[in-house]
Scaffold this active site. Structure first.
Site, PDB file in Angstrom:
ATOM      1  N   ARG A 106      63.403  22.110  17.542  1.00 36.01           N
ATOM      2  CA  ARG A 106      62.709  20.883  17.973  1.00 36.01           C
ATOM      3  C   ARG A 106      61.247  21.153  18.300  1.00 36.01           C
ATOM      4  O   ARG A 106      60.351  20.434  17.856  1.00 36.01           O
ATOM      5  CB  ARG A 106      63.444  20.280  19.183  1.00 36.01           C
ATOM      6  CG  ARG A 106      64.780  19.669  18.815  1.00 36.01           C
ATOM      7  CD  ARG A 106      65.603  19.370  20.044  1.00 36.01           C
ATOM      8  NE  ARG A 106      66.022  20.576  20.704  1.00 36.01           N
ATOM      9  CZ  ARG A 106      67.287  20.862  21.043  1.00 36.01           C
ATOM     10  NH1 ARG A 106      68.241  19.994  20.802  1.00 36.01           N
ATOM     11  NH2 ARG A 106      67.572  21.990  21.646  1.00 36.01           N
ATOM     12  N   ILE A 107      60.993  22.195  19.091  1.00 34.90           N
ATOM     13  CA  ILE A 107      59.603  22.476  19.491  1.00 34.90           C
ATOM     14  C   ILE A 107      58.803  23.000  18.292  1.00 34.90           C
ATOM     15  O   ILE A 107      57.679  22.549  18.038  1.00 34.90           O
ATOM     16  CB  ILE A 107      59.569  23.482  20.661  1.00 34.90           C
ATOM     17  CG1 ILE A 107      60.210  22.853  21.902  1.00 34.90           C
ATOM     18  CG2 ILE A 107      58.130  23.917  20.966  1.00 34.90           C
ATOM     19  CD1 ILE A 107      60.412  23.794  23.065  1.00 34.90           C
ATOM     20  N   ASP A 113      62.960  31.627  10.976  1.00 34.33           N
ATOM     21  CA  ASP A 113      64.166  31.091  11.611  1.00 34.33           C
ATOM     22  C   ASP A 113      65.296  31.220  10.589  1.00 34.33           C
ATOM     23  O   ASP A 113      65.374  30.439   9.632  1.00 34.33           O
ATOM     24  CB  ASP A 113      63.953  29.620  12.002  1.00 34.33           C
ATOM     25  CG  ASP A 113      65.088  29.082  12.874  1.00 34.33           C
ATOM     26  OD1 ASP A 113      66.252  29.485  12.649  1.00 34.33           O
ATOM     27  OD2 ASP A 113      64.821  28.260  13.770  1.00 34.33           O
ATOM     28  N   ARG A 169      61.550  31.982  26.685  1.00 32.50           N
ATOM     29  CA  ARG A 169      62.105  32.591  27.889  1.00 32.50           C
ATOM     30  C   ARG A 169      61.456  33.953  28.044  1.00 32.50           C
ATOM     31  O   ARG A 169      61.193  34.636  27.041  1.00 32.50           O
ATOM     32  CB  ARG A 169      63.639  32.758  27.781  1.00 32.50           C
ATOM     33  CG  ARG A 169      64.427  31.467  27.912  1.00 32.50           C
ATOM     34  CD  ARG A 169      64.354  30.875  29.334  1.00 32.50           C
ATOM     35  NE  ARG A 169      65.120  29.640  29.473  1.00 32.50           N
ATOM     36  CZ  ARG A 169      64.625  28.410  29.369  1.00 32.50           C
ATOM     37  NH1 ARG A 169      63.340  28.217  29.100  1.00 32.50           N
ATOM     38  NH2 ARG A 169      65.404  27.355  29.541  1.00 32.50           N
ATOM     39  N   ASP A 181      54.137  31.251  29.560  1.00 29.13           N
ATOM     40  CA  ASP A 181      54.609  30.183  30.451  1.00 29.13           C
ATOM     41  C   ASP A 181      55.891  30.628  31.158  1.00 29.13           C
ATOM     42  O   ASP A 181      56.332  29.977  32.087  1.00 29.13           O
ATOM     43  CB  ASP A 181      54.878  28.920  29.622  1.00 29.13           C
ATOM     44  CG  ASP A 181      55.279  27.725  30.487  1.00 29.13           C
ATOM     45  OD1 ASP A 181      54.588  27.487  31.507  1.00 29.13           O
ATOM     46  OD2 ASP A 181      56.265  27.045  30.160  1.00 29.13           O
ATOM     47  N   GLU A 231      61.554  34.784  37.444  1.00 23.75           N
ATOM     48  CA  GLU A 231      60.745  33.631  37.871  1.00 23.75           C
ATOM     49  C   GLU A 231      61.108  33.236  39.295  1.00 23.75           C
ATOM     50  O   GLU A 231      62.294  33.074  39.593  1.00 23.75           O
ATOM     51  CB  GLU A 231      60.960  32.460  36.918  1.00 23.75           C
ATOM     52  CG  GLU A 231      60.415  32.772  35.532  1.00 23.75           C
ATOM     53  CD  GLU A 231      60.497  31.606  34.547  1.00 23.75           C
ATOM     54  OE1 GLU A 231      60.957  30.518  34.929  1.00 23.75           O
ATOM     55  OE2 GLU A 231      60.104  31.800  33.393  1.00 23.75           O
ATOM     56  N   HIS A 242      56.008  28.210  34.093  1.00 19.94           N
ATOM     57  CA  HIS A 242      57.124  27.551  33.398  1.00 19.94           C
ATOM     58  C   HIS A 242      56.894  26.030  33.432  1.00 19.94           C
ATOM     59  O   HIS A 242      57.757  25.255  33.861  1.00 19.94           O
ATOM     60  CB  HIS A 242      58.474  27.929  34.037  1.00 19.94           C
ATOM     61  CG  HIS A 242      59.633  27.749  33.091  1.00 19.94           C
ATOM     62  ND1 HIS A 242      60.700  28.594  33.027  1.00 19.94           N
ATOM     63  CD2 HIS A 242      59.873  26.788  32.143  1.00 19.94           C
ATOM     64  CE1 HIS A 242      61.561  28.179  32.108  1.00 19.94           C
ATOM     65  NE2 HIS A 242      61.063  27.084  31.556  1.00 19.94           N
TER      66      HIS A 242
END
Ligand code: NAD
Length: 320
Positions: free
Chosen positions: A154-155, A174, A236, A260, A265, A284
């Site tokens: 999606r991203i 991918d 991640r 990010d 975290e 994040h």
């Protein structure tokens, strides 16, 4: 009446949906400690989950639980083996969490390629004039640069449009997406990750954290890349080896990075990445826009409501 636990605060627009629906009772749980989750969650039929880790020990106690609705698309904070074994449905915000992350990746790329941090500090520190006459800088144009998108979901598919708008050449790695799909969207399929890494000016990671993607980008892979290359990780933290990245940036193996997400975290105060000026950092926060936060909260809650009302949109269900 179904009882829903909202694990970690979400935007009020989502909560409003539950408030006006008589068939649900809800409680917002802000203390994400294991002790609190294990004591509170057994009372609920459904959970919405933003941050917070729900492991098998907690799930074992949740005898009424039928559904977990992630506020997000990653689900590495839930024990999916337990969900599968016990027939608990897992839902994600499949339609609302990709535009802002794709924009966030562009924000990081633009920050690095245009030297935002350096210029901002220079102007504030009265160095305007000296910068005007600087002979060299490391800034670069995005036009004609090659970006390798790893993870063309999606991203990745939102990101490609933005990159093509900047006249970049887009490569996608991918193994689960066919050439036709990538070419239709204007990209070039890469079959071997190493080939893509060698060519890339920019590497952007949009993969889930799995056994295969854990530490997918380590020093060995970084050494294959151009010395001028930039890595952007909004997926991640553990997908890129942090120690290796720090070393690569400090020894000229790579030029820059945008992060990010972190292995831990929030990151520890003494994490060397926090002091590394070659990295643009964010907490994040790829989905932290007003639109995305509101839309994700609505989708998260609507997914739970739809689940209990038996009108679930199948694209939100994770195949476990
Ligand atoms: N920073 C943030 O706030 C933020 C926001 C949203 C998503 N994310 C992260 O980004 C990830 C991607 O999000 P998405 O919505 O695009 O997910 P998605 O499931 O739509 O796409 C992920 C893609 O990765 C591919 N993939 C899986 N394993 C791979 C591998 N080993 N090598 C290459 N590709 C692989 C899949 O085939 C899929 O096409 C999420 O899993 C999540 O961890 C982070």
């Amino acid at each position: 009446m179904s009882k829903i636990a909202i694990v970690d605060k979400i935007h009020s627009d989502g909560i409003k949906l539950l408030e006006k629906n008589q068939k649900f009772q809800h409680e917002v749980i802000e203390d994400l400690s294991k002790e609190n989750l294990i004591s509170k969650l057994p009372a609920f039929d459904g959970i919405t989950l933003r941050r917070g880790k729900i492991d098998a020990e907690i799930l074992e106690k949740c005898k009424n639980l039928k559904v977990i609705s992630r506020h997000g698309v990653g689900y590495d904070n839930v024990d999916i083996k337990f969900l599968k074994k016990n027939n608990i449905t897992l839902l994600v915000t499949a339609t609302t969490a990709s535009v802002s992350p794709a924009e966030h990746i562009m924000f990081m790329i633009l920050n690095i390629s245009k030297g935002k941090n350096f210029y901002d500090q220079a102007v504030r520190n009265g160095k305007f004039e000296s910068i005007m006459h600087m002979k060299n800088n490391n800034n670069f144009e995005l036009a004609n640069k090659k970006i390798l998108i790893v993870g063309f979901g999606r991203i990745g598919r939102k990101l490609i449009k933005r990159c093509l708008g900047f006249e970049m050449k887009v490569y996608a790695y991918d193994p689960f997406v066919d050439q036709k799909t990538i070419e239709y969207l204007g990209g070039i399929k890469v079959n071997d990750l190493n080939d893509g890494l060698k060519e890339a000016d920019i590497l952007s990671l949009s993969v889930p954290l799995t056994e295969k993607t854990h530490n997918m980008i380590n020093l060995e892979k970084m050494k294959m890349m151009k010395k001028s290359a930039v890595i952007i990780n909004t997926s991640r933290g553990s997908v890129v080896n942090e120690k290796d990245l720090n070393e690569a940036l400090n020894t000229g193996i790579l030029y820059g990075a945008g992060l990010d997400v972190f292995e831990k975290e929030p990151p520890d105060n003494d994490n060397p990445l926090l002091k590394n000026k070659r990295i643009v950092l964010s907490p994040h926060a790829a989905t932290f826009t007003n639109e995305c936060r509101s839309n994700m909260s609505i989708e998260t809650v609507q997914n739970v409501i739809d689940f209990f009302e038996n009108k679930m949109n199948k694209s939100m269900i994770v195949k476990l």
